[in-house]
Design a protein around this motif. Structure first.
Motif, PDB file in Angstrom:
ATOM      1  N   ASN A  21      -3.918   5.415   1.697  1.00  0.00           N
ATOM      2  CA  ASN A  21      -4.385   4.294   2.186  1.00  0.00           C
ATOM      3  C   ASN A  21      -5.668   4.035   2.032  1.00  0.00           C
ATOM      4  O   ASN A  21      -6.816   4.791   2.606  1.00  0.00           O
ATOM      5  CB  ASN A  21      -4.041   4.391   3.854  1.00  0.00           C
ATOM      6  CG  ASN A  21      -4.498   3.555   4.800  1.00  0.00           C
ATOM      7  OD1 ASN A  21      -5.127   2.368   4.227  1.00  0.00           O
ATOM      8  ND2 ASN A  21      -3.990   3.384   6.005  1.00  0.00           N
ATOM      9  N   THR A  72      -0.781  -3.669  -1.171  1.00  0.00           N
ATOM     10  CA  THR A  72      -0.059  -2.443  -1.021  1.00  0.00           C
ATOM     11  C   THR A  72       1.107  -2.474  -2.302  1.00  0.00           C
ATOM     12  O   THR A  72       1.334  -3.764  -2.922  1.00  0.00           O
ATOM     13  CB  THR A  72       0.751  -2.237   0.204  1.00  0.00           C
ATOM     14  OG1 THR A  72       1.675  -3.320   0.480  1.00  0.00           O
ATOM     15  CG2 THR A  72      -0.181  -2.163   1.491  1.00  0.00           C
ATOM     16  N   TYR A  92       0.440   2.927  -2.968  1.00  0.00           N
ATOM     17  CA  TYR A  92      -0.719   2.541  -1.966  1.00  0.00           C
ATOM     18  C   TYR A  92       0.138   1.813  -0.678  1.00  0.00           C
ATOM     19  O   TYR A  92       0.886   0.659  -0.655  1.00  0.00           O
ATOM     20  CB  TYR A  92      -1.546   1.342  -2.586  1.00  0.00           C
ATOM     21  CG  TYR A  92      -2.487   0.653  -1.750  1.00  0.00           C
ATOM     22  CD1 TYR A  92      -3.163   1.556  -0.801  1.00  0.00           C
ATOM     23  CD2 TYR A  92      -2.937  -0.383  -1.974  1.00  0.00           C
ATOM     24  CE1 TYR A  92      -4.166   0.801   0.155  1.00  0.00           C
ATOM     25  CE2 TYR A  92      -3.959  -1.115  -1.129  1.00  0.00           C
ATOM     26  CZ  TYR A  92      -4.603  -0.460  -0.096  1.00  0.00           C
ATOM     27  OH  TYR A  92      -5.429  -1.203   0.663  1.00  0.00           O
ATOM     28  N   LYS A  94      -0.811   0.279   3.359  1.00  0.00           N
ATOM     29  CA  LYS A  94      -1.740  -0.045   4.248  1.00  0.00           C
ATOM     30  C   LYS A  94      -1.397   0.377   5.679  1.00  0.00           C
ATOM     31  O   LYS A  94      -0.261   0.309   6.062  1.00  0.00           O
ATOM     32  CB  LYS A  94      -2.132  -1.504   4.138  1.00  0.00           C
ATOM     33  CG  LYS A  94      -2.943  -1.851   3.016  1.00  0.00           C
ATOM     34  CD  LYS A  94      -3.329  -3.296   3.044  1.00  0.00           C
ATOM     35  CE  LYS A  94      -4.338  -3.679   1.756  1.00  0.00           C
ATOM     36  NZ  LYS A  94      -4.623  -5.163   1.761  1.00  0.00           N
TER      37      LYS A  94
END
Length: 94
Positions: A21, A72, A92, A94
């Protein structure tokens, strides 16, 4: 004081945290002096980050990337050392 051993192989050691994150750190081993190219691509193959170091010393190195301004999703990291190349997947969230 004992010195850290020089790596015998080229490799991406760790990507942490993964999934991540906002920021991710990539650790890698280089067995000898040389040119290193570390790149991060989005899933469509566009370069997001690029880091090149000529004349890097042998050892365990790391680089941190900040993704806070990116969407993301799935990303790929490519590490190139001489003619050798390795890839890792980054997630990734968030």
């Amino acid at each position: 004081v004992e010195e850290a051993a020089i790596p015998t192989i080229f490799q991406i050691n760790d990507v942490f945290p993964n999934p991540f994150n906002s920021a991710v750190t990539i650790s890698y081993s280089i067995p000898g002096e040389g040119k290193i190219n570390l790149m991060v691509f989005d899933i469509q193959g566009r370069t997001v980050f690029s880091s090149e170091r000529a004349g890097s010393k042998a050892g365990v190195l790391q680089k941190t990337f900040d993704f806070s301004n990116y969407p993301t999703g799935l990303y790929l990291v490519r590490l190139k050392y001489g003619e050798q190349c390795q890839f890792r997947k980054l997630i990734y969230l968030k």
